[in-house]
Design a protein around this motif. Structure first.
Motif, PDB file in Angstrom:
ATOM      1  N   LEU A 260      16.488 -65.113 -40.296  1.00  0.00           N
ATOM      2  CA  LEU A 260      16.694 -63.792 -39.708  1.00  0.00           C
ATOM      3  C   LEU A 260      15.835 -62.711 -40.368  1.00  0.00           C
ATOM      4  CD1 LEU A 260      18.507 -62.796 -37.400  1.00  0.00           C
ATOM      5  CD2 LEU A 260      20.193 -62.109 -39.104  1.00  0.00           C
ATOM      6  N   ALA A 261      14.892 -63.087 -41.190  1.00  0.00           N
ATOM      7  CA  ALA A 261      14.102 -62.093 -41.921  1.00  0.00           C
ATOM      8  C   ALA A 261      13.347 -61.158 -40.984  1.00  0.00           C
ATOM      9  CB  ALA A 261      13.135 -62.799 -42.864  1.00  0.00           C
ATOM     10  N   GLU A 262      12.843 -61.688 -39.857  1.00  0.00           N
ATOM     11  CA  GLU A 262      12.061 -60.864 -38.945  1.00  0.00           C
ATOM     12  C   GLU A 262      12.920 -59.840 -38.202  1.00  0.00           C
ATOM     13  OE1 GLU A 262       9.904 -63.411 -36.364  1.00  0.00           O
ATOM     14  OE2 GLU A 262       8.604 -64.205 -37.955  1.00  0.00           O
ATOM     15  N   ARG A 263      14.235 -60.020 -38.221  1.00  0.00           N
ATOM     16  CA  ARG A 263      15.138 -59.095 -37.521  1.00  0.00           C
ATOM     17  C   ARG A 263      15.867 -58.175 -38.501  1.00  0.00           C
ATOM     18  NH1 ARG A 263      16.665 -61.001 -32.527  1.00  0.00           N
ATOM     19  NH2 ARG A 263      17.236 -58.809 -32.195  1.00  0.00           N
ATOM     20  N   ALA A 264      15.451 -58.156 -39.752  1.00  0.00           N
ATOM     21  CA  ALA A 264      16.179 -57.423 -40.793  1.00  0.00           C
ATOM     22  C   ALA A 264      16.290 -55.932 -40.499  1.00  0.00           C
ATOM     23  CB  ALA A 264      15.514 -57.636 -42.155  1.00  0.00           C
ATOM     24  N   LYS A 265      15.284 -55.350 -39.837  1.00  0.00           N
ATOM     25  CA  LYS A 265      15.300 -53.908 -39.582  1.00  0.00           C
ATOM     26  C   LYS A 265      15.929 -53.554 -38.237  1.00  0.00           C
ATOM     27  CE  LYS A 265      11.296 -52.923 -42.526  1.00  0.00           C
ATOM     28  NZ  LYS A 265       9.929 -52.320 -42.598  1.00  0.00           N
TER      29      LYS A 265
ATOM     30  N   ASN B  95      23.606 -64.015 -34.750  1.00  0.00           N
ATOM     31  CA  ASN B  95      22.792 -63.342 -35.766  1.00  0.00           C
ATOM     32  C   ASN B  95      23.606 -62.302 -36.534  1.00  0.00           C
ATOM     33  OD1 ASN B  95      20.474 -64.810 -35.331  1.00  0.00           O
ATOM     34  ND2 ASN B  95      19.630 -63.366 -33.845  1.00  0.00           N
ATOM     35  N   GLN B  96      24.543 -61.645 -35.858  1.00  0.00           N
ATOM     36  CA  GLN B  96      25.447 -60.754 -36.580  1.00  0.00           C
ATOM     37  C   GLN B  96      26.262 -61.536 -37.610  1.00  0.00           C
ATOM     38  OE1 GLN B  96      27.799 -58.105 -34.088  1.00  0.00           O
ATOM     39  NE2 GLN B  96      26.126 -57.917 -32.611  1.00  0.00           N
ATOM     40  N   GLN B  97      26.626 -62.751 -37.245  1.00  0.00           N
ATOM     41  CA  GLN B  97      27.357 -63.609 -38.174  1.00  0.00           C
ATOM     42  C   GLN B  97      26.509 -63.918 -39.401  1.00  0.00           C
ATOM     43  OE1 GLN B  97      30.448 -64.367 -37.879  1.00  0.00           O
ATOM     44  NE2 GLN B  97      30.947 -66.439 -38.516  1.00  0.00           N
ATOM     45  N   ARG B  98      25.221 -64.142 -39.191  1.00  0.00           N
ATOM     46  CA  ARG B  98      24.327 -64.397 -40.322  1.00  0.00           C
ATOM     47  C   ARG B  98      24.292 -63.199 -41.277  1.00  0.00           C
ATOM     48  NH1 ARG B  98      21.622 -67.170 -36.027  1.00  0.00           N
ATOM     49  NH2 ARG B  98      20.582 -69.100 -36.672  1.00  0.00           N
ATOM     50  N   VAL B  99      24.242 -62.008 -40.713  1.00  0.00           N
ATOM     51  CA  VAL B  99      24.222 -60.810 -41.551  1.00  0.00           C
ATOM     52  C   VAL B  99      25.524 -60.689 -42.335  1.00  0.00           C
ATOM     53  CG1 VAL B  99      24.056 -58.286 -41.558  1.00  0.00           C
ATOM     54  CG2 VAL B  99      22.642 -59.626 -39.979  1.00  0.00           C
ATOM     55  N   GLN B 100      26.651 -60.942 -41.678  1.00  0.00           N
ATOM     56  CA  GLN B 100      27.947 -60.841 -42.353  1.00  0.00           C
ATOM     57  C   GLN B 100      28.067 -61.864 -43.481  1.00  0.00           C
ATOM     58  OE1 GLN B 100      30.600 -58.554 -40.875  1.00  0.00           O
ATOM     59  NE2 GLN B 100      31.074 -58.717 -43.042  1.00  0.00           N
ATOM     60  N   ILE B 101      27.568 -63.048 -43.235  1.00  0.00           N
ATOM     61  CA  ILE B 101      27.575 -64.087 -44.276  1.00  0.00           C
ATOM     62  C   ILE B 101      26.740 -63.647 -45.475  1.00  0.00           C
ATOM     63  CG2 ILE B 101      26.727 -66.415 -44.819  1.00  0.00           C
ATOM     64  CD1 ILE B 101      27.512 -67.146 -41.881  1.00  0.00           C
ATOM     65  N   THR B 102      25.572 -63.086 -45.186  1.00  0.00           N
ATOM     66  CA  THR B 102      24.705 -62.614 -46.267  1.00  0.00           C
ATOM     67  C   THR B 102      25.420 -61.585 -47.132  1.00  0.00           C
ATOM     68  OG1 THR B 102      22.701 -63.042 -44.971  1.00  0.00           O
ATOM     69  CG2 THR B 102      22.517 -61.470 -46.777  1.00  0.00           C
TER      70      THR B 102
END
Length: 295
Positions: A121-126, A136-143
């Motif tokens: 998800l690095a390319e969607r970080a901003k 992808n929201q789940q990935r951010v929450q996990i991070t």
């Protein structure tokens, strides 16, 4: 390795006991699965462990001592309700949440980008969170839960909405934490995934622990079944005293046997009728154990 423990944890809402004297351990260095049907008390238990919800009675311990507010600040927590701001960039939120835990901004940004890169998800970080898919929201929450080398991880449905590649990436990250002795407790409705990952398993039913142990321990305690394979139709097994035929399909039967004497009687009868190609115990799956203890 530090163990996360729950002792007689109870939570009431009026006259209803949502969690009733729950006790279990999540040992350091292990993935502990926490499963049960909707309303079983998993989320309520996790909230009490994190201090989000007050405890009616009982205790949470960490490293053999009552858990403190300072301890909880070092835990990574992923709640059932995702706590992201939809109109803010993902990376900005991760840095902000990490700074609340005492991580300097530069270090937080570096670590967040490393995790996002690992999760693809690095390319969607901003991007603003609302522009991301639910997965992808789940990935951010996990991070957010993994930031700052947490001393324990309590994750409520961390794999929900993730595709297989993201699940594998998440598992790799969790394994890195268990490798340094961190206890990881996570809930999930994906029993096949829990069976593949967990070194320990806790099963709740209506607010009570109904099974707790390693997969091998639970399988030993589960209902033992046997597979019988003949060279002819096996339908006759239904008439053998002490035999419960779970399934019969032509020459193959899956049976439950009352005792050793029944096993011998079944085998003798089968040999009288022809050739026996197989009579072997069948290891119960996690799904079968779950159905048995939550029925």
């Amino acid at each position: 390795m530090t163990t996360l423990e729950v002792h007689d944890l109870t939570r009431t809402f009026g006259d209803r006991r949502a969690v009733d004297a729950v006790s279990f351990q999540a040992p350091g260095g292990m993935l502990t699965g926490f499963v049960g049907s909707n309303g079983a008390g998993k989320t309520t238990t996790m909230r009490m462990m994190m201090g989000v919800l007050s405890i009616t009675s009982g205790e949470v311990r960490f490293g053999g001592a009552p858990v403190t507010r300072a301890d909880r600040r070092t835990f990574g927590y992923m709640p059932e309700e995702r706590g992201l701001y939809p109109k803010q960039p993902a990376i900005d939120q991760l840095v902000y949440l990490a700074r609340l835990r005492g991580i300097p901004a530069a270090a937080a940004r570096t670590e967040a980008m490393e995790h996002l890169d690992r999760l693809g998800l690095a390319e969607r970080a901003k991007d603003h969170v609302e522009k991301l898919s639910l997965g992808n929201q789940q990935r951010v929450q996990i991070t957010a839960a993994l930031m700052g080398r947490p001393r324990a991880l309590i994750l409520d449905e961390p794999f929900s909405g993730l595709d297989p590649a993201a699940v594998d990436g998440m598992v790799d990250l969790l394994r890195e934490h268990t490798a340094r002795g961190v206890p990881v407790l996570f809930s999930s409705h994906q029993l096949d995934l829990v069976e593949r990952l967990c070194e320990r398993l806790v099963i709740l039913r209506t607010g009570e622990v109904v099974a707790d142990g390693t997969p091998a321990e639970l399988q030993e305690a589960g209902t033992v079944r046997h597979r019988l394979v003949l060279d002819s139709d096996a339908g006759w097994v239904r008439g053998v005293p002490g035999v419960h035929a779970v399934d019969v399909d032509g020459p193959t039967a899956l049976v439950e046997l009352a005792d050793d004497a029944t096993t011998q009687r079944l085998l003798a009868t089968a040999l009288e009728r022809g050739q026996v190609r197989e009579l072997s115990p069948v290891r119960p799956s996690l799904a079968q154990i779950y159905r048995e203890v939550t029925a």
